[in-house]
Design a protein around this motif. Structure first.
Motif, PDB file in Angstrom:
ATOM      1  N   PHE A  79     -11.248  -3.657  -2.653  1.00  0.00           N
ATOM      2  CA  PHE A  79     -10.668  -2.327  -2.851  1.00  0.00           C
ATOM      3  C   PHE A  79     -11.107  -1.692  -4.163  1.00  0.00           C
ATOM      4  O   PHE A  79     -11.253  -0.469  -4.234  1.00  0.00           O
ATOM      5  N   ALA A  80     -11.380  -2.495  -5.184  1.00  0.00           N
ATOM      6  CA  ALA A  80     -11.942  -1.933  -6.414  1.00  0.00           C
ATOM      7  C   ALA A  80     -13.349  -1.398  -6.137  1.00  0.00           C
ATOM      8  O   ALA A  80     -13.725  -0.322  -6.632  1.00  0.00           O
ATOM      9  N   GLY A  81     -14.120  -2.127  -5.336  1.00  0.00           N
ATOM     10  CA  GLY A  81     -15.451  -1.648  -4.963  1.00  0.00           C
ATOM     11  C   GLY A  81     -15.397  -0.363  -4.148  1.00  0.00           C
ATOM     12  O   GLY A  81     -16.185   0.560  -4.382  1.00  0.00           O
ATOM     13  N   LEU A  82     -14.466  -0.295  -3.215  1.00  0.00           N
ATOM     14  CA  LEU A  82     -14.310   0.934  -2.422  1.00  0.00           C
ATOM     15  C   LEU A  82     -13.867   2.104  -3.301  1.00  0.00           C
ATOM     16  O   LEU A  82     -14.316   3.240  -3.112  1.00  0.00           O
ATOM     17  N   ALA A  83     -13.006   1.831  -4.273  1.00  0.00           N
ATOM     18  CA  ALA A  83     -12.576   2.886  -5.204  1.00  0.00           C
ATOM     19  C   ALA A  83     -13.770   3.381  -6.020  1.00  0.00           C
ATOM     20  O   ALA A  83     -13.952   4.596  -6.201  1.00  0.00           O
ATOM     21  N   ALA A  84     -14.608   2.453  -6.494  1.00  0.00           N
ATOM     22  CA  ALA A  84     -15.797   2.842  -7.256  1.00  0.00           C
ATOM     23  C   ALA A  84     -16.748   3.672  -6.400  1.00  0.00           C
ATOM     24  O   ALA A  84     -17.324   4.659  -6.878  1.00  0.00           O
ATOM     25  N   VAL A 141      -8.343   9.538  -3.133  1.00  0.00           N
ATOM     26  CA  VAL A 141      -8.548   8.343  -2.311  1.00  0.00           C
ATOM     27  C   VAL A 141      -8.924   7.159  -3.200  1.00  0.00           C
ATOM     28  O   VAL A 141      -8.442   6.038  -2.994  1.00  0.00           O
ATOM     29  N   ALA A 142      -9.752   7.394  -4.206  1.00  0.00           N
ATOM     30  CA  ALA A 142     -10.129   6.319  -5.135  1.00  0.00           C
ATOM     31  C   ALA A 142      -8.897   5.759  -5.846  1.00  0.00           C
ATOM     32  O   ALA A 142      -8.768   4.537  -6.025  1.00  0.00           O
ATOM     33  N   PHE A 143      -7.982   6.625  -6.244  1.00  0.00           N
ATOM     34  CA  PHE A 143      -6.746   6.159  -6.891  1.00  0.00           C
ATOM     35  C   PHE A 143      -5.879   5.350  -5.927  1.00  0.00           C
ATOM     36  O   PHE A 143      -5.293   4.339  -6.309  1.00  0.00           O
ATOM     37  N   VAL A 144      -5.796   5.790  -4.681  1.00  0.00           N
ATOM     38  CA  VAL A 144      -5.021   5.044  -3.677  1.00  0.00           C
ATOM     39  C   VAL A 144      -5.639   3.664  -3.471  1.00  0.00           C
ATOM     40  O   VAL A 144      -4.929   2.648  -3.423  1.00  0.00           O
ATOM     41  N   ILE A 183      -1.805  -3.789  -6.005  1.00  0.00           N
ATOM     42  CA  ILE A 183      -0.764  -4.437  -5.200  1.00  0.00           C
ATOM     43  C   ILE A 183      -1.203  -5.851  -4.833  1.00  0.00           C
ATOM     44  O   ILE A 183      -0.426  -6.808  -4.944  1.00  0.00           O
ATOM     45  N   ALA A 184      -2.454  -6.004  -4.418  1.00  0.00           N
ATOM     46  CA  ALA A 184      -2.967  -7.333  -4.094  1.00  0.00           C
ATOM     47  C   ALA A 184      -2.949  -8.238  -5.316  1.00  0.00           C
ATOM     48  O   ALA A 184      -2.605  -9.426  -5.213  1.00  0.00           O
ATOM     49  N   LEU A 185      -3.273  -7.693  -6.471  1.00  0.00           N
ATOM     50  CA  LEU A 185      -3.266  -8.467  -7.709  1.00  0.00           C
ATOM     51  C   LEU A 185      -1.867  -8.970  -8.038  1.00  0.00           C
ATOM     52  O   LEU A 185      -1.667 -10.148  -8.346  1.00  0.00           O
ATOM     53  N   VAL A 186      -0.880  -8.090  -7.924  1.00  0.00           N
ATOM     54  CA  VAL A 186       0.505  -8.491  -8.205  1.00  0.00           C
ATOM     55  C   VAL A 186       0.987  -9.507  -7.176  1.00  0.00           C
ATOM     56  O   VAL A 186       1.627 -10.503  -7.530  1.00  0.00           O
ATOM     57  N   LEU A 187       0.677  -9.284  -5.905  1.00  0.00           N
ATOM     58  CA  LEU A 187       1.105 -10.230  -4.869  1.00  0.00           C
ATOM     59  C   LEU A 187       0.444 -11.597  -5.042  1.00  0.00           C
ATOM     60  O   LEU A 187       1.073 -12.627  -4.804  1.00  0.00           O
ATOM     61  N   GLY A 190       3.143  -4.320  -0.098  1.00  0.00           N
ATOM     62  CA  GLY A 190       2.177  -5.166   0.602  1.00  0.00           C
ATOM     63  C   GLY A 190       2.333  -5.071   2.104  1.00  0.00           C
ATOM     64  O   GLY A 190       1.341  -4.959   2.839  1.00  0.00           O
ATOM     65  N   PHE A 191       3.590  -5.109   2.569  1.00  0.00           N
ATOM     66  CA  PHE A 191       3.827  -4.937   4.008  1.00  0.00           C
ATOM     67  C   PHE A 191       3.416  -3.537   4.462  1.00  0.00           C
ATOM     68  O   PHE A 191       2.824  -3.370   5.535  1.00  0.00           O
ATOM     69  N   ALA A 192       3.712  -2.521   3.645  1.00  0.00           N
ATOM     70  CA  ALA A 192       3.363  -1.145   4.012  1.00  0.00           C
ATOM     71  C   ALA A 192       1.851  -0.958   4.085  1.00  0.00           C
ATOM     72  O   ALA A 192       1.333  -0.396   5.068  1.00  0.00           O
ATOM     73  N   VAL A 193       1.131  -1.440   3.070  1.00  0.00           N
ATOM     74  CA  VAL A 193      -0.329  -1.312   3.068  1.00  0.00           C
ATOM     75  C   VAL A 193      -0.928  -2.091   4.235  1.00  0.00           C
ATOM     76  O   VAL A 193      -1.817  -1.597   4.935  1.00  0.00           O
TER      77      VAL A 193
END
Length: 141
Positions: free
Chosen positions: A12-17, A53-56, A63-67, A85-88
């Motif tokens: 997701f960081a790659g997709l944001a970039a 979208v990049a911010f999302v 969220i993945a990092l915290v989980l 996490g469940f919502a995403v």
């Protein structure tokens, strides 16, 4: 669980970039990124929408990092991160299923570059990432 989190964060960081690159005028990969109607993009997002979208996507990575790593270090964030996490995860699985016309496994409009990439890359990624988010969230309960 950490491996799943790392894969999600990197993805997701790659997709944001990539979205920031597009927002700044980059063209690589853009021709396959948008659904098409009669050979033309169904919509043309502006720079502000692409940055949003990049911010999302960055939020998804966080969220993945915290989980994956933050449950013991950020006890106050854990209940929110599990819900998110469940919502995403749910949103990504729904994205993989699609809206039954242009996007997802059950799309009717086929034959475009986007449709090919969507069938072989975008939708499978969303399904796997959605399942990974659901797994991380369930493992954090």
């Amino acid at each position: 669980m950490e491996t799943i989190a790392i894969l999600l964060v990197v993805s997701f960081a790659g997709l944001a970039a990539l979205h920031l690159y597009w927002a700044l005028g980059g063209k690589f990969g853009m021709s396959a990124a948008l659904p098409e109607i009669d050979g033309a993009p169904a919509f043309m997002p502006g720079a502000a929408a692409t940055i949003a979208v990049a911010f999302v996507l960055t939020g998804f990575a966080l969220i993945a990092l915290v989980l994956g790593f933050g449950a013991s270090n950020a006890a106050t964030l854990t209940p929110y991160s599990v819900f998110l996490g469940f919502a995403v995860g749910g949103v990504l699985v729904l994205r993989a299923i699609g809206e039954f016309k242009y996007v997802g496994f059950f799309k009717r409009v086929k034959g475009s570059k986007f449709a090919t990439y969507d069938s072989w890359l975008f939708s499978p990624f969303c399904l796997l990432a959605g399942g990974a988010f659901l797994t991380l969230a369930a493992g954090s309960l």
